[in-house]
Design a protein around this motif. Sequence first.
Motif, PDB file in Angstrom:
ATOM      1  N   UNK A  56       2.290  14.542  13.375  1.00  0.00           N
ATOM      2  CA  UNK A  56       0.937  14.079  13.715  1.00  0.00           C
ATOM      3  C   UNK A  56       0.573  14.327  15.174  1.00  0.00           C
ATOM      4  N   UNK A  66      14.377   9.211   4.059  1.00  0.00           N
ATOM      5  CA  UNK A  66      13.128   8.948   4.736  1.00  0.00           C
ATOM      6  C   UNK A  66      12.941   7.451   4.750  1.00  0.00           C
ATOM      7  N   UNK A  67      12.090   7.019   5.537  1.00  0.00           N
ATOM      8  CA  UNK A  67      11.874   5.578   5.542  1.00  0.00           C
ATOM      9  C   UNK A  67      10.469   5.271   5.190  1.00  0.00           C
ATOM     10  N   UNK A  68      10.313   4.090   4.877  1.00  0.00           N
ATOM     11  CA  UNK A  68       8.966   3.685   4.579  1.00  0.00           C
ATOM     12  C   UNK A  68       8.897   2.199   4.765  1.00  0.00           C
ATOM     13  N   UNK A 104       0.839  -1.188   0.000  1.00  0.00           N
ATOM     14  CA  UNK A 104       0.000   0.000   0.000  1.00  0.00           C
ATOM     15  C   UNK A 104       0.867   1.228   0.000  1.00  0.00           C
ATOM     16  N   UNK A 127       0.424   0.383   6.995  1.00  0.00           N
ATOM     17  CA  UNK A 127      -0.492   1.420   6.614  1.00  0.00           C
ATOM     18  C   UNK A 127       0.099   2.777   6.849  1.00  0.00           C
ATOM     19  N   UNK A 128       0.059   3.528   5.839  1.00  0.00           N
ATOM     20  CA  UNK A 128       0.322   4.935   6.014  1.00  0.00           C
ATOM     21  C   UNK A 128       1.774   5.281   6.185  1.00  0.00           C
ATOM     22  N   UNK A 129       1.981   6.554   6.344  1.00  0.00           N
ATOM     23  CA  UNK A 129       3.338   7.039   6.434  1.00  0.00           C
ATOM     24  C   UNK A 129       3.398   8.072   7.538  1.00  0.00           C
ATOM     25  N   UNK A 130       4.579   8.580   7.739  1.00  0.00           N
ATOM     26  CA  UNK A 130       4.736   9.526   8.833  1.00  0.00           C
ATOM     27  C   UNK A 130       4.353  10.937   8.431  1.00  0.00           C
ATOM     28  N   UNK A 131       4.190  11.135   7.152  1.00  0.00           N
ATOM     29  CA  UNK A 131       3.703  12.449   6.720  1.00  0.00           C
ATOM     30  C   UNK A 131       4.792  13.435   6.362  1.00  0.00           C
ATOM     31  N   UNK A 132       5.942  12.939   5.966  1.00  0.00           N
ATOM     32  CA  UNK A 132       7.024  13.881   5.617  1.00  0.00           C
ATOM     33  C   UNK A 132       6.641  14.736   4.430  1.00  0.00           C
ATOM     34  N   UNK A 133       6.007  14.095   3.439  1.00  0.00           N
ATOM     35  CA  UNK A 133       5.643  14.868   2.250  1.00  0.00           C
ATOM     36  C   UNK A 133       4.579  15.904   2.579  1.00  0.00           C
ATOM     37  N   UNK A 134       3.656  15.503   3.415  1.00  0.00           N
ATOM     38  CA  UNK A 134       2.613  16.450   3.818  1.00  0.00           C
ATOM     39  C   UNK A 134       3.204  17.652   4.527  1.00  0.00           C
ATOM     40  N   UNK A 156      -3.933  11.422   4.698  1.00  0.00           N
ATOM     41  CA  UNK A 156      -2.979  12.390   5.218  1.00  0.00           C
ATOM     42  C   UNK A 156      -1.722  12.489   4.383  1.00  0.00           C
ATOM     43  N   UNK A 157      -1.567  11.622   3.427  1.00  0.00           N
ATOM     44  CA  UNK A 157      -0.222  11.509   2.871  1.00  0.00           C
ATOM     45  C   UNK A 157      -0.131  11.710   1.371  1.00  0.00           C
ATOM     46  N   UNK A 158       0.865  12.457   1.032  1.00  0.00           N
ATOM     47  CA  UNK A 158       1.396  12.367  -0.315  1.00  0.00           C
ATOM     48  C   UNK A 158       2.657  11.574  -0.137  1.00  0.00           C
ATOM     49  N   UNK A 217       8.795   7.273   6.915  1.00  0.00           N
ATOM     50  CA  UNK A 217       7.464   7.209   6.588  1.00  0.00           C
ATOM     51  C   UNK A 217       7.092   5.913   7.042  1.00  0.00           C
ATOM     52  N   UNK A 254      -1.495   5.645   2.369  1.00  0.00           N
ATOM     53  CA  UNK A 254      -2.710   5.268   3.046  1.00  0.00           C
ATOM     54  C   UNK A 254      -3.328   6.461   3.697  1.00  0.00           C
TER      55      UNK A 254
END
Lengths: 492, 223
Positions: B132, B20-22, A417, B26-33, A423-425, B220, A420
Amino acid sequence: MLKLAEQCLERVKSIAAVLGKAQVKVAAQERGGGPAPLPRHRRVCSDEGGKLSPFLPPEIFQKLQIAEAQSARKYGGLGPGSWDTGAGTWEAQTQRTLSLQRQMMENLVIAKAREETLQRKMEERRLRLQEAANRRFSSSVALTPEEQEQRALYAAILEYEQDHDWPRQWKVQLKRSPADLSVVSGLFSCLLSCPEHPISQLLRRLQCAVYTRLYPAISRGPADASPASPSPGGRRLRASRSLHCMFSVPEHGPAALRHSQSSTPLADSSAPGPAEPPEPARESSFEDLERFLASPEGWAPADPPASSGQDTALPELLKGIVRDIHNAIDRLLALTLLAFEGLGTAAGKDHLTPALCCSAGPARHLRVCRGVLRHPGRPEPRHGRHVSAGATESTGREGRCGACGQPGIGAPVPVATMADGPCCHSGADDLLPILSYVVLQTGLPQLLSECAALEEFIHEGYLIGEEGYCLTSLQSALSYVESLPRGGEVIL
Amino acid sequence: GPPSSLGGGGASGRRRVSPSHWRGGCGCVGKTSLVLRYCENKFNDKHITTLQASFLTKKLNIGGKRVNLAIWDTAGQERFHALGPIYYRDSNGAILVYDITDEDSFQKVKNWVKELRKMLGNEICLCIVGNKIDLEKERHVSVQEAEMYAESVGAKHYHTSAKQNKGIEELFLDLCKRMIETAQVDERARGNGSSQSGIARRGVQIIDDEPQVQSSGGCCSSG
């Protein structure tokens, strides 16, 4: 993401097709003796792309260059020579009437006198300009040969500018808007399309010198691509290796490269022959890429007895050539700054090198990369979407690469995925996999060398901006593809 | 004001990025945001392409100096980890982002800190960012632990929320100031040591607008 990647791929292909067509067109034009607007040796090579040894000996290269320059030459206006033709015409008329003859004699005398004055004036002017040039380089005590040459060139430029008006017009424009990049690049394209100008003459001379040095290295013909023992550092884009590629591949052109790769005795009958149209299955290009990547020293000389000595000599030679090119760029830059003082302002200078390098070519490729990256809009909402085995089937491709058994792109790609939640780009988290996919699918092994050449020769100003980011990302993708274990699974 | 002279000499003309990590999940830490919020004041804008989300610039004025900040995003996936150096080799600063609700993402930050310090020494300004904070209730990384860790490695710690636009301006402004200081100290040190024309080629100095880059890295990741 796959969809996005597919879009990228489409884009790359269309761009590659356009570029290819353009090259073919130019090549055809040259065969037909059509005029080539700019003297650039890449074209010369593409002209020969389909033949076994695509590299012309330096002398021919030089001749072609001159021929191109002359065909691009547009000459107008009256020079001293027009007096001669005038005199000839008069001569025919003298036989008709005596009075005319007398007149003609007078005219001849006048013409001769004028010619002499003209010559004297030109001589004076040359001296004056020489002095101006000398003044410009005040350190006239001990001149190095370079300084002397620069001085001579500067004088030549001054002289040229006396005869032609356009440099002055550009200078005016430059003064009016010194920060306008379009003026700078316009000036450059004008400058380089004018073969008479001392700067373009210098450029041609330098190109020729580089080509002459390069020729012995490339004229040995396409080397065999049998996997050389990969050196420990071979996974990375090493300097020596990128140097290898930097020169051989771009000049070679895709067609010749494919030829060289497929003519190797690697055990694979499915490799396309040189005569096949450039439409063969995608696997083959993937294969090419694989082989290319598998043989870091792929461009080592094919000749076994000579190779031991040349193996070490070649990288040295290429390093020297790279130094030469840098020097050449510096010289051109210095000369151009002298000729167009308006460029010396901070803003102008900043734009100058990019412009210079632009005119040298690589930036075009950078724009291609950018075009590829920019194009795809974000695909449909993809929150929590799993793109995996099922989705990849839509590509309709075989799962395995024919050559090495490595799973091709069509193999189940565990793209877990992404992005998700709302919140994210995911930025680079998407970009790099996409680029890797594109790199594999395009099957353009020369990407590696293009990148290396770009990094070596483009201006710092590009490296730091978006272009630099694109280049770095593409290099990363290439490194990633390179680092894939052979026979391992491709995880994108 | 005049363009700042961050360019310095030698290799510093080009600065950038970080990691960055990934991780799957589910989801990421929001670095891009975080970066998008800072540069474009956008959050969750669907019209932003992948590239647009990966490379962003911001013009700043710090103490009368014009600073052009170039922010490079790097892929956080484990398998791209080895490529990190290509991105961050000339960067002046790095922002390592973790998700306060995700203990694992914090561990990843620690790995990055180790690597960056190993590769770039103290030349790089590090920021560790707990993102977050709008999800404070689900916090899994304690404030104390994070701040102590940051201090122990010479990094600064920040708390942000890209969603609520909290703490982001301060983060970047602070980092910029630190990078400028570091660059100036660097420059002075180099000024004493005379000639460096030898290394100048790679780091041709950029006189106008020198961008200084830095990264948005960070992980992330989350469980």
